[in-house]
Design a protein around this motif. Structure first.
Motif, PDB file in Angstrom:
ATOM      1  N   ASP A 218      68.298  40.286  84.790  1.00 32.13           N
ATOM      2  CA  ASP A 218      67.287  40.669  83.530  1.00 32.13           C
ATOM      3  C   ASP A 218      66.224  39.772  83.506  1.00 32.13           C
ATOM      4  OD1 ASP A 218      67.143  42.272  81.114  1.00 32.13           O
ATOM      5  OD2 ASP A 218      67.199  40.138  80.405  1.00 32.13           O
ATOM      6  N   GLU A 237      55.883  39.264  84.786  1.00 32.79           N
ATOM      7  CA  GLU A 237      56.719  39.833  83.638  1.00 32.79           C
ATOM      8  C   GLU A 237      57.538  40.719  84.245  1.00 32.79           C
ATOM      9  OE1 GLU A 237      55.224  41.427  80.104  1.00 32.79           O
ATOM     10  OE2 GLU A 237      53.590  42.257  81.205  1.00 32.79           O
ATOM     11  N   ARG A 241      63.471  47.615  82.677  1.00 32.43           N
ATOM     12  CA  ARG A 241      64.781  47.141  83.156  1.00 32.43           C
ATOM     13  C   ARG A 241      65.805  48.361  83.343  1.00 32.43           C
ATOM     14  NH1 ARG A 241      62.922  42.935  79.940  1.00 32.43           N
ATOM     15  NH2 ARG A 241      63.064  40.922  80.677  1.00 32.43           N
ATOM     16  N   LYS A 282      55.407  52.230  78.074  1.00 35.12           N
ATOM     17  CA  LYS A 282      55.314  50.796  77.535  1.00 35.12           C
ATOM     18  C   LYS A 282      56.198  49.788  78.214  1.00 35.12           C
ATOM     19  CE  LYS A 282      58.049  50.924  73.304  1.00 35.12           C
ATOM     20  NZ  LYS A 282      58.096  51.085  72.161  1.00 35.12           N
ATOM     21  N   ALA A 283      55.641  48.746  78.175  1.00 34.26           N
ATOM     22  CA  ALA A 283      56.310  47.444  78.604  1.00 34.26           C
ATOM     23  C   ALA A 283      57.676  47.254  78.036  1.00 34.26           C
ATOM     24  CB  ALA A 283      55.525  46.177  78.849  1.00 34.26           C
ATOM     25  N   GLY A 284      58.733  46.652  78.536  1.00 31.52           N
ATOM     26  CA  GLY A 284      59.988  46.266  78.001  1.00 31.52           C
ATOM     27  C   GLY A 284      60.828  47.582  77.847  1.00 31.52           C
ATOM     28  N   GLN A 285      60.649  48.637  78.144  1.00 36.72           N
ATOM     29  CA  GLN A 285      61.853  49.774  78.103  1.00 36.72           C
ATOM     30  C   GLN A 285      62.897  49.301  78.957  1.00 36.72           C
ATOM     31  OE1 GLN A 285      58.866  53.111  78.546  1.00 36.72           O
ATOM     32  NE2 GLN A 285      59.290  53.656  76.628  1.00 36.72           N
TER      33      GLN A 285
END
Length: 428
Positions: A218, A237, A241, A282-285
């Motif tokens: 992660d 970054e 994930r 978007k980022a972080g999904q």
């Protein structure tokens, strides 16, 4: 052959010396190239033969490939172990990655739709699984290896000799922890987004990652997609994930969303889990793995006993299990009919973990007005002989040429094919 006891220590020393010389020499070469110095590599790079029995046999196999009316497939180039492709922005050539030690420069010098020359790119360097190739907006070629990223300024203009200018974006052993290197799922893919950042897929090396790896993966982005500066590796970054092993990605130029394929868990049966093609807005999904893939809960290590993590982004396309969805590319050219413009093509490598083989085809997916997936259909098939279950080819990647034709790479046949469209042929 027996080796005398007094000789064994000498051979052992030679083996150790050879093992040390390889990596040391490779680093010495890249240090020289970064300083614009010559490496001493032979200036003559032998080309890959483009004619003969092998080429003739591949052309014969292409007669089995089925396409919609008006489309035609031909042999573009013989390219050993051809994997992912990067079409050059200014010249009629492309660069092709492999899962071995070569990156190929493929050139159609006379613009007749057939490659005239295929030769190794930057052979003075010691590439290790240089599968991923892509371009920055201003014409720098990125090569994403198993555990290193290199950047080559003006590669399409300075590829003739063995020595080329190079930027070490991520040094050897710094893309992932060295102890996580594996022969499994080590092929990276890359794209540069509208934000100028480099996006790299990092497949996790297990069939299903153990629980004690979850935290590390992660943090590093293994089992996901990372983004970073394509020139110095800064601002890294984790962008996405919950991905098992993506070996294909592309941006939709209309809305900037990143789409990517994901390969299935093996050993759960012929028909599960289904393959995925995903859309990151978007980022972080988070895309669900290893708790769920497709519509299937993953049983290994008891992940199916856990409550599903919140905010899982569902796949846009579910494909037949174990067909191995790999490279993909949006089609924004004009040669193909309007039906195909704005959608994307994707390659299925073909199954290994199935009692009846499947895949080995090129799919097309159309989009709805809101930018989500609409329908997915087979576009090019026939590399799998259904009567015998034998693969005659295994598509890996798809790429759109500047004239609107579609290239398909095949690492099994060691070839690249070119698909064209003609209204006159469609009418017949």
């Amino acid at each position: 052959m027996r080796i005398h006891a007094t000789v064994r220590p000498v051979l052992g020393c030679l083996a150790v010396a050879a093992a040390l010389t390889g990596p040391a020499l490779a680093q010495q070469n890249i240090d020289k190239l970064k300083q614009m110095k010559v490496s001493g590599t032979d200036l003559n790079i032998p080309p890959v033969p483009q004619t003969g029995k092998n080429a003739d046999a591949i052309r014969e196999n292409l007669k089995r490939v089925k396409l919609p009316p008006g489309f035609r497939i031909e042999l573009f180039a013989i390219v050993p172990d051809a994997r992912h492709m990067a079409v050059a922005p200014s010249t009629n050539m492309l660069f092709v990655g492999t899962r071995k030690t070569s990156v190929w420069a493929v050139t159609d010098r006379n613009s007749d739709g057939v490659a005239d020359e295929v030769k190794a790119f930057a052979p003075s360097l010691n590439f290790k699984v240089p599968n991923g190739v892509c371009w920055t907006k201003d014409g720098f070629l990125i090569v994403a290896e198993h555990n290193r990223i290199l950047n080559f300024p003006a590669a399409e203009f300075f590829y003739e000799g063995p020595d080329v200018a190079v930027i070490e974006v991520v040094p050897q052993g710094k893309l992932i922890p060295v102890e996580e290197e594996s022969y499994n799922h080590g092929a990276r893919t890359c794209r540069v987004g509208a934000d100028g950042m480099l996006y790299v897929t990092l497949g996790q090396p297990f069939n299903v990652q153990p629980r004690d790896k979850l935290k590390l993966y992660d943090e590093v982005g293994i089992g996901g997609i990372v983004r970073l500066n394509p020139f110095d590796g800064s601002k890294r970054e984790v962008f996405a994930r919950g991905v098992r092993n993506s070996v294909g990605q592309d941006f939709n130029p209309k809305d900037g969303t990143l789409w990517f394929t994901d390969n299935q868990t093996d050993g759960m049966g012929d028909d599960i889990p289904m393959g995925e093609i995903n859309r990151a807005t978007k980022a972080g999904q988070f895309f669900g793995y290893p708790w769920i893939q497709g519509k299937t809960r993953i049983t290994e290590f008891g992940y199916d006993k856990d409550a599903l993590p919140p905010n899982i982004v569902a796949a846009q396309v579910l494909t037949e299990a174990h067909a191995a969805d790999l490279g993909m590319s949006f089609y924004n050219a004009k040669q193909f009919p309007a039906k195909y413009q704005g959608g994307f093509f994707s390659a299925q490598h073909g199954s290994w973990n199935r009692t009846k083989p499947n895949g080995a085809q090129v799919l097309f997916t159309s989009l709805k007005p809101d930018g989500t997936a609409d329908k997915t259909e087979s576009f090019a098939s026939g590399w799998l002989d259904d009567s015998t279950g034998t693969f005659r080819g295994r598509p890996v990647d798809v790429a759109v040429m500047k004239d609107g034709s579609l290239l398909v790479s095949d690492d099994y046949a060691g070839a690249i094919y070119r698909i064209t469209y003609s209204e006159a042929k469609a009418a017949n």
